[in-house]
Design an enzyme around this catalytic site. Structure first.
Site, PDB file in Angstrom:
ATOM      1  N   ASP A  37       0.816  -1.207   0.000  1.00  0.00           N
ATOM      2  CA  ASP A  37       0.000   0.000   0.000  1.00  0.00           C
ATOM      3  C   ASP A  37       0.852   1.260   0.000  1.00  0.00           C
ATOM      4  OD1 ASP A  37      -2.343  -1.398   0.009  1.00  0.00           O
ATOM      5  OD2 ASP A  37      -2.730  -1.199   2.160  1.00  0.00           O
ATOM      6  N   LYS A  65      -3.666   3.428  -2.363  1.00  0.00           N
ATOM      7  CA  LYS A  65      -4.924   4.153  -2.477  1.00  0.00           C
ATOM      8  C   LYS A  65      -4.808   5.461  -1.704  1.00  0.00           C
ATOM      9  CE  LYS A  65      -7.508  -0.198  -2.333  1.00  0.00           C
ATOM     10  NZ  LYS A  65      -8.493  -0.999  -1.569  1.00  0.00           N
ATOM     11  N   MET A 122      -7.888   8.683   9.467  1.00  0.00           N
ATOM     12  CA  MET A 122      -8.349   9.349   8.243  1.00  0.00           C
ATOM     13  C   MET A 122      -9.275  10.519   8.570  1.00  0.00           C
ATOM     14  SD  MET A 122      -8.954   5.854   6.021  1.00  0.00           S
ATOM     15  CE  MET A 122      -9.517   4.893   7.438  1.00  0.00           C
ATOM     16  N   GLY A 149       3.721   9.424  12.458  1.00  0.00           N
ATOM     17  CA  GLY A 149       4.082   8.907  13.768  1.00  0.00           C
ATOM     18  C   GLY A 149       5.101   7.782  13.708  1.00  0.00           C
TER      19      GLY A 149
END
Length: 461
Positions: A246, A268, A381, A410
């Site tokens: 990802d 994405k 998100m 983080g």
């Protein structure tokens, strides 16, 4: 990568060492058991017999000429006379040799790495000449974990290499065979010096070698710090044939994977899915059915807002063997790195992980429960919906003065922590110019991050 460690075959090579002091003798020792021709020149005089390594060639007490460098592949020069050194470097290079001038990395064609020498297996640690003592310390740590009989394992593999290649023509099946051989009883026997038994075990494995069924590992990559990978995640990354990853998986994590694994990016972003979810699942299935070991690498934990459950169902429905390896979820890592306790006896008796990006057409969050006091919210998100999130929480009863914190990137070197209050959350997000992944924390414990930032500022001052 600032330096490239090349493996130079020494069979039939000629190595020349120039110098009579300890630095030159240290270079001599490297090649005493090598299958190369070793010549030694000591222009300043030969060392005492007691200081000369056993098995070293007799030194020629003279300055080498151009002819003495003819045919040399490697030349090591350890002399105190700078002018003489410079002249000899020119002669050696003119003869086509690669030259190392001891303790003068800027003057050398190559640097001598710290070496772990197991005859057939040689491991080099290099710092580009900048920190040789550090390289030696790393070498000592590696030495401590490698068996002395490792050379027996490599020697047996070399002797059987052609046999294995002829018996197992399929590249993937052949690689699986060697992995079994090197990680099983055959390698243990060879390392113990029981060569005949090791060979029999190796041949037994060869007789049953066959292409294996593919498998999928759904792996959590953690928040981005590669040192937060679990040991199991690291192991399957280093065994993977294919890595499907990802956007939130940083290069620092991918660098821990096997170098020749095929990497497929299916990242994405909000509102833009480069590869639709169903196509990702089809890709995982296809690669596994081709006999590959597939790692589906996802940021954080695959079962915390990572759609890992959907992919697990898809693999099971297709009959593909599948395993899940959890990762350190981003909420835990970001909170810990920012000094935010998600629970605290005085301030928070509960914590909720929630996503601000719900499924289109799905049920809305229960804002009344999320707005409860003494309760920490870790919002995934959430930066794009900070206005709505703050408004709904305040409307549901959460005080506008409730502390909030934003943790961007983080656990990574470029981590950034911003603090404020719930009624100023939208302005805090707008002014932050966030470019990396960020989590929002709402609750009394978010104030701990502000205190930690104050301490850091005092220390820096």
């Amino acid at each position: 990568m600032r330096v490239f460690l090349a493996s130079i075959p020494l069979d039939g090579a000629r190595v020349v060492v120039v110098g009579g002091g300890e630095p030159a003798i240290a270079k001599l020792r490297l090649f005493l058991t090598a299958p190369s021709r070793l010549d030694w020149f000591a222009p300043d005089g030969a060392p005492a017999a007691i200081d000369t390594p056993q098995g070293a060639p007799l030194p020629v007490v003279a300055t080498p000429s151009a002819e003495d460098f003819a045919g040399a592949r490697l030349v090591f020069i350890a002399l105190s006379d700078a002018a003489q050194t410079e002249r000899l470097v020119g002669l050696a290079r003119a003869a086509g040799a690669q030259v190392n001038v001891v303790d003068q990395p800027h003057f050398s064609d190559f640097h001598t790495p710290a070496l772990v020498d197991r005859d057939e297996v040689v491991i080099g640690i290099a710092t580009g000449g900048s920190a040789p003592i550090l390289a030696r310390d790393i070498r000592s740590k590696i030495e401590a974990v490698l068996p002395q009989g490792l050379d027996n394992v490599a020697r047996m593999a070399r002797e059987l290499r052609d046999t294995v290649k002829a018996s197992v023509p399929d590249f993937l099946a052949r690689r699986r065979f060697w992995e079994k051989a090197f990680r099983g009883r055959a390698a243990d026997l060879a390392a113990a010096g029981r060569t005949a038994e090791a060979r029999r075990e190796m041949l037994r494995l060869l007789n049953v070698a066959a292409p294996e069924q593919g498998v999928v590992h759904i792996v959590g990559a953690g928040p981005g710090d590669p040192e937060l990978l679990t040991l199991k995640a690291l192991r399957v990354l280093q065994d993977a044939d294919v890595i499907i990853h990802d956007r939130l998986v940083p290069e620092a994590v991918l660098e821990r994977a096997r170098r020749d694994a095929k990497r497929l990016y299916v990242g994405k972003t909000r509102g833009h899915h480069s590869v639709p979810q169903n196509e990702i699942e089809d890709l995982m299935i296809a690669e596994a059915r081709a006999g590959h070991r597939v790692v589906r690498l996802k940021g954080g934990d695959p079962f915390v807002f990572g759609r890992g459950g959907e992919e697990l169902d898809a693999m099971r429905a297709a009959g593909v063997p599948v395993f899940v390896i959890p990762g350190v979820t981003a909420a835990l890592a970001c909170a810990a790195s920012a000094g935010i306790p998600l629970t605290h006896r005085d301030h928070a008796q509960a914590v909720t992980f929630v996503t601000a990006q719900g499924k289109v057409g799905g049920e809305d969050a229960d804002w009344t429960r999320l707005a409860a006091p003494n309760h920490t919210l870790a919002i995934y998100m959430g930066s794009d919906r900070a206005d709505e999130t703050a408004a709904r929480l305040i409307e549901a009863g959460r005080a506008g003065s409730t502390p909030v914190a934003i943790v961007e990137n983080g656990s990574r070197p470029d981590e950034r922590v911003l603090t404020g209050t719930l009624d100023g959350l939208s302005a805090l997000v707008r002014g932050a110019n966030l470019t990396g992944p960020a989590l929002l924390f709402v609750g009394e414990t978010a104030a701990f991050s502000a205190a930690q930032l104050d301490v850091r500022a005092e220390v820096a001052a």
